[in-house]
Design an enzyme around this catalytic site. Structure first.
Site, PDB file in Angstrom:
ATOM      1  N   ASN A   1       0.863  -1.170   0.000  1.00  0.00           N
ATOM      2  CA  ASN A   1       0.000   0.000   0.000  1.00  0.00           C
ATOM      3  C   ASN A   1       0.902   1.223   0.000  1.00  0.00           C
ATOM      4  O   ASN A   1       1.550   1.532   0.998  1.00  0.00           O
ATOM      5  CB  ASN A   1      -0.899  -0.019   1.234  1.00  0.00           C
ATOM      6  CG  ASN A   1      -1.790   1.202   1.339  1.00  0.00           C
ATOM      7  OD1 ASN A   1      -1.741   2.104   0.501  1.00  0.00           O
ATOM      8  ND2 ASN A   1      -2.611   1.244   2.380  1.00  0.00           N
TER       9      ASN A   1
ATOM     10  N   THR B   1       0.407   4.290   0.248  1.00  0.00           N
ATOM     11  CA  THR B   1       0.086   5.398   1.157  1.00  0.00           C
ATOM     12  C   THR B   1       0.300   5.035   2.620  1.00  0.00           C
ATOM     13  O   THR B   1       0.159   5.890   3.492  1.00  0.00           O
ATOM     14  CB  THR B   1      -1.374   5.840   0.974  1.00  0.00           C
ATOM     15  OG1 THR B   1      -2.254   4.786   1.362  1.00  0.00           O
ATOM     16  CG2 THR B   1      -1.653   6.215  -0.473  1.00  0.00           C
TER      17      THR B   1
ATOM     18  N   GLY C   1       1.892   4.225   6.260  1.00  0.00           N
ATOM     19  CA  GLY C   1       3.052   4.680   7.022  1.00  0.00           C
ATOM     20  C   GLY C   1       3.684   5.929   6.469  1.00  0.00           C
ATOM     21  O   GLY C   1       4.909   6.010   6.338  1.00  0.00           O
TER      22      GLY C   1
ATOM     23  N   THR D   1      -0.844  -1.562  -4.683  1.00  0.00           N
ATOM     24  CA  THR D   1      -2.305  -1.604  -4.755  1.00  0.00           C
ATOM     25  C   THR D   1      -2.845  -0.257  -5.230  1.00  0.00           C
ATOM     26  O   THR D   1      -2.334   0.803  -4.867  1.00  0.00           O
ATOM     27  CB  THR D   1      -2.926  -1.958  -3.398  1.00  0.00           C
ATOM     28  OG1 THR D   1      -2.499  -1.002  -2.410  1.00  0.00           O
ATOM     29  CG2 THR D   1      -2.485  -3.346  -2.952  1.00  0.00           C
TER      30      THR D   1
ATOM     31  N   ASP E   1      -2.842  -3.244   8.885  1.00  0.00           N
ATOM     32  CA  ASP E   1      -3.709  -4.400   9.086  1.00  0.00           C
ATOM     33  C   ASP E   1      -4.681  -4.588   7.917  1.00  0.00           C
ATOM     34  O   ASP E   1      -5.027  -5.723   7.579  1.00  0.00           O
ATOM     35  CB  ASP E   1      -4.490  -4.246  10.396  1.00  0.00           C
ATOM     36  CG  ASP E   1      -3.571  -4.278  11.608  1.00  0.00           C
ATOM     37  OD1 ASP E   1      -2.744  -5.191  11.689  1.00  0.00           O
ATOM     38  OD2 ASP E   1      -3.680  -3.379  12.465  1.00  0.00           O
TER      39      ASP E   1
ATOM     40  N   ILE F   1      -2.819  -6.455   5.125  1.00  0.00           N
ATOM     41  CA  ILE F   1      -2.679  -7.862   5.497  1.00  0.00           C
ATOM     42  C   ILE F   1      -4.008  -8.580   5.329  1.00  0.00           C
ATOM     43  O   ILE F   1      -4.063  -9.719   4.839  1.00  0.00           O
ATOM     44  CB  ILE F   1      -2.168  -7.990   6.949  1.00  0.00           C
ATOM     45  CG1 ILE F   1      -0.805  -7.316   7.108  1.00  0.00           C
ATOM     46  CG2 ILE F   1      -2.076  -9.459   7.360  1.00  0.00           C
ATOM     47  CD1 ILE F   1      -0.325  -7.245   8.543  1.00  0.00           C
TER      48      ILE F   1
ATOM     49  N   GLU G   1      -6.470  -7.966   3.233  1.00  0.00           N
ATOM     50  CA  GLU G   1      -6.755  -8.246   1.830  1.00  0.00           C
ATOM     51  C   GLU G   1      -5.887  -9.389   1.308  1.00  0.00           C
ATOM     52  O   GLU G   1      -6.368 -10.277   0.587  1.00  0.00           O
ATOM     53  CB  GLU G   1      -6.544  -6.996   0.982  1.00  0.00           C
ATOM     54  CG  GLU G   1      -7.625  -5.950   1.167  1.00  0.00           C
ATOM     55  CD  GLU G   1      -7.754  -5.020  -0.036  1.00  0.00           C
ATOM     56  OE1 GLU G   1      -7.061  -5.256  -1.052  1.00  0.00           O
ATOM     57  OE2 GLU G   1      -8.554  -4.071   0.042  1.00  0.00           O
TER      58      GLU G   1
ATOM     59  N   ASP H   1      -3.528 -20.915  18.897  1.00  0.00           N
ATOM     60  CA  ASP H   1      -4.122 -21.850  19.862  1.00  0.00           C
ATOM     61  C   ASP H   1      -5.409 -22.507  19.372  1.00  0.00           C
ATOM     62  O   ASP H   1      -6.023 -23.306  20.079  1.00  0.00           O
ATOM     63  CB  ASP H   1      -4.366 -21.158  21.204  1.00  0.00           C
ATOM     64  CG  ASP H   1      -5.391 -20.026  21.129  1.00  0.00           C
ATOM     65  OD1 ASP H   1      -5.881 -19.745  20.012  1.00  0.00           O
ATOM     66  OD2 ASP H   1      -5.695 -19.420  22.173  1.00  0.00           O
TER      67      ASP H   1
ATOM     68  N   GLU I   1     -11.245  -3.124   8.522  1.00  0.00           N
ATOM     69  CA  GLU I   1     -11.878  -2.840   7.242  1.00  0.00           C
ATOM     70  C   GLU I   1     -13.359  -3.173   7.303  1.00  0.00           C
ATOM     71  O   GLU I   1     -13.795  -4.030   8.077  1.00  0.00           O
ATOM     72  CB  GLU I   1     -11.215  -3.665   6.124  1.00  0.00           C
ATOM     73  CG  GLU I   1      -9.732  -3.379   5.942  1.00  0.00           C
ATOM     74  CD  GLU I   1      -9.476  -1.956   5.486  1.00  0.00           C
ATOM     75  OE1 GLU I   1     -10.174  -1.487   4.559  1.00  0.00           O
ATOM     76  OE2 GLU I   1      -8.584  -1.292   6.058  1.00  0.00           O
TER      77      GLU I   1
END
Length: 309
Positions: free
Chosen positions: A9, A11, A13, A40, A67, A70, A72, A216, A273
């Protein structure tokens, strides 16, 4: 030579990924990974790019972003039979999932994790035909994270969520009724917040689901019952210490299956999302995806010994 595909991505960070891309490629290729990239362009593009990478036989697919990126990528890989290993370069707003795995914040160090070959099998949540890697949630948390503008998140990071939260403070006390059915219990009540967690770190709170473990085979369910502003403020203080799960206003338990019914349409948040409407069946797919994971000190010593001997 193994082949890696970075899906990033641009954009995320504060656009750090594009600035670091030449060094990232150099670092990964120093480990013998033939690496290519895909930036993307729109919502859902990461999912399709991950699916295509899997079909083209890449050994590692690397999600570079937050997140949402990740999420997608995982949804693109989850439907495949032979799934490539997942790598993560954390450069999003809160990086909850990366934080829970103790992945380095430094992107080149995160490349080292991928290149060194440490692995871990992790669980994936499934709600009907949708997958999530870290959290499914409904209530005020959903509204805050979904509505925080992407430009604001890029500019001020996690503070964007708090800014949006202050703007929507009046809506925090609007309860909604849910009915939950797990293998060993049922629950029907008006609540303020519903969370299914795969890891402890959610929405920037590192101990929101303090007993959660990504491997777990169980989901951690956290429900905040109906209350007032004073209740919420008190609970926020307990969350910082990880002591909120013992409060009578909180329902907290672990299960591998959960059925949810909401009396009115509620937005569902999957990994930060928009994920459709709340209601359906959630299950945990144990060890569903293999992820690049930091090696222990002993594993590194053994690797060096093998290389020299």
């Amino acid at each position: 030579m193994k082949r890696a595909r970075i899906i990033y991505n641009r954009t995320a960070g504060k656009e750090s990924i594009e600035r670091e891309l030449p060094r990232i490629l150099e670092r990964l290729e120093s480990y013998g990974l033939e690496t290519s990239c895909h930036a993307t362009r729109c919502k859902g593009d990461g999912l399709e790019a991950a699916r295509q990478s899997m079909e083209r036989g890449f050994d590692i697919v690397i999600a570079a972003g937050g997140d949402g990126t990740i999420h997608e990528v995982v949804n693109g890989l989850a439907t495949g039979g032979k799934r490539p290993r997942l790598g993560v370069l954390p450069c999003g707003t809160s990086n909850d999932f990366a934080r829970s795995l103790k992945l380095p914040k430094d992107l080149l160090q995160a490349c080292d994790v991928i290149g060194q070959g440490g692995i871990r099998r992790i669980d994936v949540g499934r709600l009907d035909d949708r997958f999530f890697i870290n959290v499914a949630a409904a209530g005020w948390l959903t509204e805050v994270s979904y509505e925080a503008p992407s430009r604001l998140k890029s500019a001020i990071g996690p503070l964007a969520y708090y800014a949006k939260g202050l703007e929507k403070i009046g809506s925090l006390l609007h309860p909604f009724h849910v009915q939950l059915e797990a293998s060993d219990r049922s629950f029907s009540e008006e609540i303020l917040l519903f969370v299914v967690a795969n890891s402890p770190s959610i929405g920037g709170f590192e101990r929101l689901a303090p007993q959660a473990d990504v491997s777990d085979g169980r989901m951690d369910v956290l429900v905040v019952k109906k209350g007032n502003i004073a209740d919420l403020i008190h609970l926020m203080g307990l969350v910082r210490k990880g002591e909120h799960i013992h409060d009578e206003r909180i329902l907290y338990f672990q299960t591998d299956f959960l059925s949810i019914t909401s009396q009115k349409p509620m937005r569902l948040n999957l990994d930060g999302e928009w994920g459709g409407e709340l209601s359906g069946k959630i299950e945990i797919l144990k060890g569903y995806i293999e992820i690049c994971y930091p090696m222990s000190m002993q594993q590194r010593v053994n690797l060096r010994s093998q290389a020299s001997g």
